[in-house]
Enzyme design. Structure first.
Site, PDB file in Angstrom:
ATOM      1  N   ASP A 190       0.852  -1.178   0.000  1.00 30.19           N
ATOM      2  CA  ASP A 190       0.000   0.000   0.000  1.00 30.19           C
ATOM      3  C   ASP A 190       0.892   1.232   0.000  1.00 30.19           C
ATOM      4  O   ASP A 190       1.622   1.487   0.966  1.00 30.19           O
ATOM      5  CB  ASP A 190      -0.918   0.010   1.220  1.00 30.19           C
ATOM      6  CG  ASP A 190      -1.808   1.239   1.262  1.00 30.19           C
ATOM      7  OD1 ASP A 190      -2.588   1.430   0.311  1.00 30.19           O
ATOM      8  OD2 ASP A 190      -1.722   2.012   2.239  1.00 30.19           O
ATOM      9  N   GLU A 285      -2.064  -1.201  -5.881  1.00 33.33           N
ATOM     10  CA  GLU A 285      -3.331  -0.625  -6.307  1.00 33.33           C
ATOM     11  C   GLU A 285      -3.202  -0.050  -7.715  1.00 33.33           C
ATOM     12  O   GLU A 285      -2.192   0.570  -8.055  1.00 33.33           O
ATOM     13  CB  GLU A 285      -3.773   0.476  -5.346  1.00 33.33           C
ATOM     14  CG  GLU A 285      -4.163  -0.043  -3.975  1.00 33.33           C
ATOM     15  CD  GLU A 285      -4.529   1.083  -3.024  1.00 33.33           C
ATOM     16  OE1 GLU A 285      -5.562   0.972  -2.341  1.00 33.33           O
ATOM     17  OE2 GLU A 285      -3.785   2.079  -2.970  1.00 33.33           O
ATOM     18  N   CYS A 352     -12.335  -4.939   5.629  1.00 30.15           N
ATOM     19  CA  CYS A 352     -11.700  -5.680   6.710  1.00 30.15           C
ATOM     20  C   CYS A 352     -10.852  -6.799   6.129  1.00 30.15           C
ATOM     21  O   CYS A 352     -11.339  -7.619   5.338  1.00 30.15           O
ATOM     22  CB  CYS A 352     -12.758  -6.239   7.665  1.00 30.15           C
ATOM     23  SG  CYS A 352     -12.059  -7.184   9.041  1.00 30.15           S
ATOM     24  N   CYS A 357     -14.027 -12.309   7.867  1.00 34.65           N
ATOM     25  CA  CYS A 357     -14.976 -11.196   7.811  1.00 34.65           C
ATOM     26  C   CYS A 357     -15.016 -10.620   6.398  1.00 34.65           C
ATOM     27  O   CYS A 357     -15.911 -10.934   5.622  1.00 34.65           O
ATOM     28  CB  CYS A 357     -14.610 -10.128   8.834  1.00 34.65           C
ATOM     29  SG  CYS A 357     -15.723  -8.704   8.862  1.00 34.65           S
ATOM     30  N   CYS A 374     -12.639  -2.830  12.720  1.00 32.02           N
ATOM     31  CA  CYS A 374     -13.840  -3.338  12.063  1.00 32.02           C
ATOM     32  C   CYS A 374     -15.023  -3.281  13.029  1.00 32.02           C
ATOM     33  O   CYS A 374     -14.939  -3.775  14.166  1.00 32.02           O
ATOM     34  CB  CYS A 374     -13.616  -4.763  11.570  1.00 32.02           C
ATOM     35  SG  CYS A 374     -15.027  -5.458  10.665  1.00 32.02           S
ATOM     36  N   CYS A 377     -16.514  -7.399  13.162  1.00 28.45           N
ATOM     37  CA  CYS A 377     -15.838  -8.506  13.836  1.00 28.45           C
ATOM     38  C   CYS A 377     -14.855  -8.041  14.905  1.00 28.45           C
ATOM     39  O   CYS A 377     -14.294  -8.872  15.626  1.00 28.45           O
ATOM     40  CB  CYS A 377     -15.122  -9.387  12.824  1.00 28.45           C
ATOM     41  SG  CYS A 377     -13.725  -8.569  12.005  1.00 28.45           S
ATOM     42  N   ASP A 384      -2.996   1.247   7.098  1.00 28.67           N
ATOM     43  CA  ASP A 384      -2.211   0.969   5.892  1.00 28.67           C
ATOM     44  C   ASP A 384      -1.837  -0.506   5.790  1.00 28.67           C
ATOM     45  O   ASP A 384      -1.836  -1.074   4.687  1.00 28.67           O
ATOM     46  CB  ASP A 384      -0.952   1.841   5.883  1.00 28.67           C
ATOM     47  CG  ASP A 384      -1.278   3.324   5.760  1.00 28.67           C
ATOM     48  OD1 ASP A 384      -2.283   3.649   5.105  1.00 28.67           O
ATOM     49  OD2 ASP A 384      -0.538   4.151   6.325  1.00 28.67           O
TER      50      ASP A 384
END
Length: 431
Positions: A190, A285, A352, A357, A374, A377, A384
């Site tokens: 990321d 990404e 998440c 989850c 989250c 959960c 990050d």
């Protein structure tokens, strides 16, 4: 002997004499003028007669220009041919729907100073372990720092100058082939602003050191203000002509900016090399950086909001160079037996990463803070790192097939003819 192309680049620090430096500077301005004239001629012929002029026809006119113009004849003939060939390549990239390049632009006086040469006319000889010389047409032998081996056959060379001095870049044919799969585990990365890069397999982020120290930042601010005062004086009293004092100020600013860019490039190369060498695949990404860093200034009728804050964010995004990191990973992953997998960036920071989850909820990032918690959960992690784990999971699922891409441009782009007319119409309005 079969024609071979350059597949690697080598860049070295060049140390010309005072006379050689003056000659290279003069040639660089000639190359810039030749580029602008050739580009203007092509635009004019297409607007007036619909004729697409290429470098083959302009090369014949270049021979006539060299016979009539002394400053053009001073430039080695192969340098002029290389300028026209580079302009042809710029047009081909623009016409290619899969290439992101725009319409070729004119080069200003402050543009990067460079002189291209053909590889057949360039010779290199090694002096000792750390020094070598390159022989350039009509210039002779020029010393350069042999910081690494050439490792192949020279196909082309470019002499350029930045804020730190002169450099020579060689396009070298090494005959390398894509590496075999290294069989190592993959990862997701990321790229952010607060954390330069967070790898899914690591516990902490990788932070880029400050590209300028506090003293250098203060020095740059002082020089920028000094330049603004000198520019105002030049416009009022010198008809806009730069004084020698102002040119020295600009040179000092350029040196600091070049130092900053070199430090940024050093971190980027070390990061991408480590990722490509030590992982079987690298998931990132699929970002559209141009849209992310667009200005929020707006128009006269609808002015933007928080323009200064958005400008600071844009500088931070571009300082981390996500586009350059992707470009380097593209060829380094092939070189080291890895694989680059771009994945859709949609909601990676709100998903998440817990395998049981996987729900998406903006409430899991309260205030877009640095903690992901989250609400379904109870999974808690650095935001990050959570995003990097999600990127890795998407990379494993897609296997390199980008779906629901965040890129603004679709695969089927505007037809070539329409793009040419549109770009040249815009170019004509700037004249």
């Amino acid at each position: 002997m079969a024609f071979v192309k350059a597949d690697m680049g080598r860049r070295y620090r060049l140390y010309p004499t005072v006379g050689q430096e003056e000659t290279l500077t003069r040639w660089a301005h000639t190359c810039r003028a030749l580029w602008n004239v050739a580009l203007e001629q092509r635009c004019y012929l297409y607007r007036q007669r619909g004729i697409t002029l290429m470098g083959t026809a302009q090369s014949k006119q270049l021979v006539q220009a060299r016979a009539e113009l002394e400053w053009m004849a001073d430039l080695p003939s192969e340098c002029g041919q290389r300028v026209l060939a580079n302009l042809d390549a710029a047009y081909l990239n623009f016409w290619n729907p899969d290439h992101p390049a725009g319409f070729p632009s004119r080069k200003k006086r402050g543009h990067r100073t460079s002189v291209p040469f053909k590889g057949q006319r360039v010779r290199v000889r090694k002096l000792n372990r750390h020094w070598a010389e390159v022989r350039l047409p009509k210039l002779g032998w020029v010393r350069f720092r042999l910081s690494r081996a050439l490792g192949g056959v020279i196909r082309n060379a470019t002499v350029s100058r930045d804020g730190t001095g002169w450099h020579v870049s060689f396009g070298v044919h090494t005959g390398w082939k894509p590496g075999a799969p290294n069989g190592r585990p993959g990862c997701g990365v990321d790229f952010g602003v607060a954390a330069s890069a967070f790898v899914s397999t690591e516990a902490g982020p990788r932070l880029m050191p400050p590209t300028l120290t506090k003293a250098e930042q203060a020095r740059l601010k002082h020089l920028e203000r000094k330049k603004a005062r000198q520019l105002t004086y030049a416009r009022k009293h010198n008809g806009g002509r730069y004084s020698n004092r102002m040119r020295r100020t600009i040179a000092r600013i350029t040196k600091l900016k070049t130092r900053q860019a070199n430090r940024r490039a050093d971190f980027t190369h070390k990061l991408t090399t480590d990722l490509a060498q030590n992982h079987g695949f690298v998931g990132i990404e699929d970002l559209r950086v141009k849209n992310m860093s667009a200005s929020a200034k707006g128009t006269m009728d609808t002015p933007g909001k928080k323009v200064a804050q958005k400008s600071g964010l844009n500088r931070s995004i571009l300082d981390n160079a996500p586009g350059e990191r992707r470009r380097q990973l593209t060829y380094k992953c092939r070189l080291y037996g890895s694989k680059l997998i771009p994945v859709p960036a949609f909601q990676t920071s709100q998903t998440c990463a817990n395998p049981v989850c996987g729900k998406v909820d903006p409430a899991s990032r309260p205030g877009c803070g640095r903690i992901f918690r989250c609400v379904h959960c109870g999974w808690e992690d650095d935001a990050d790192h959570n995003a990097s784990v999600e990127i890795e999971a998407r990379a494993r699922r897609t296997g390199g097939l980008v779906t629901n891409s965040t890129r603004s441009a679709a695969t089927a782009r505007v037809p070539v003819q329409s793009r040419r007319r549109m770009r040249e119409a815009l170019s004509a309005t700037r004249v």
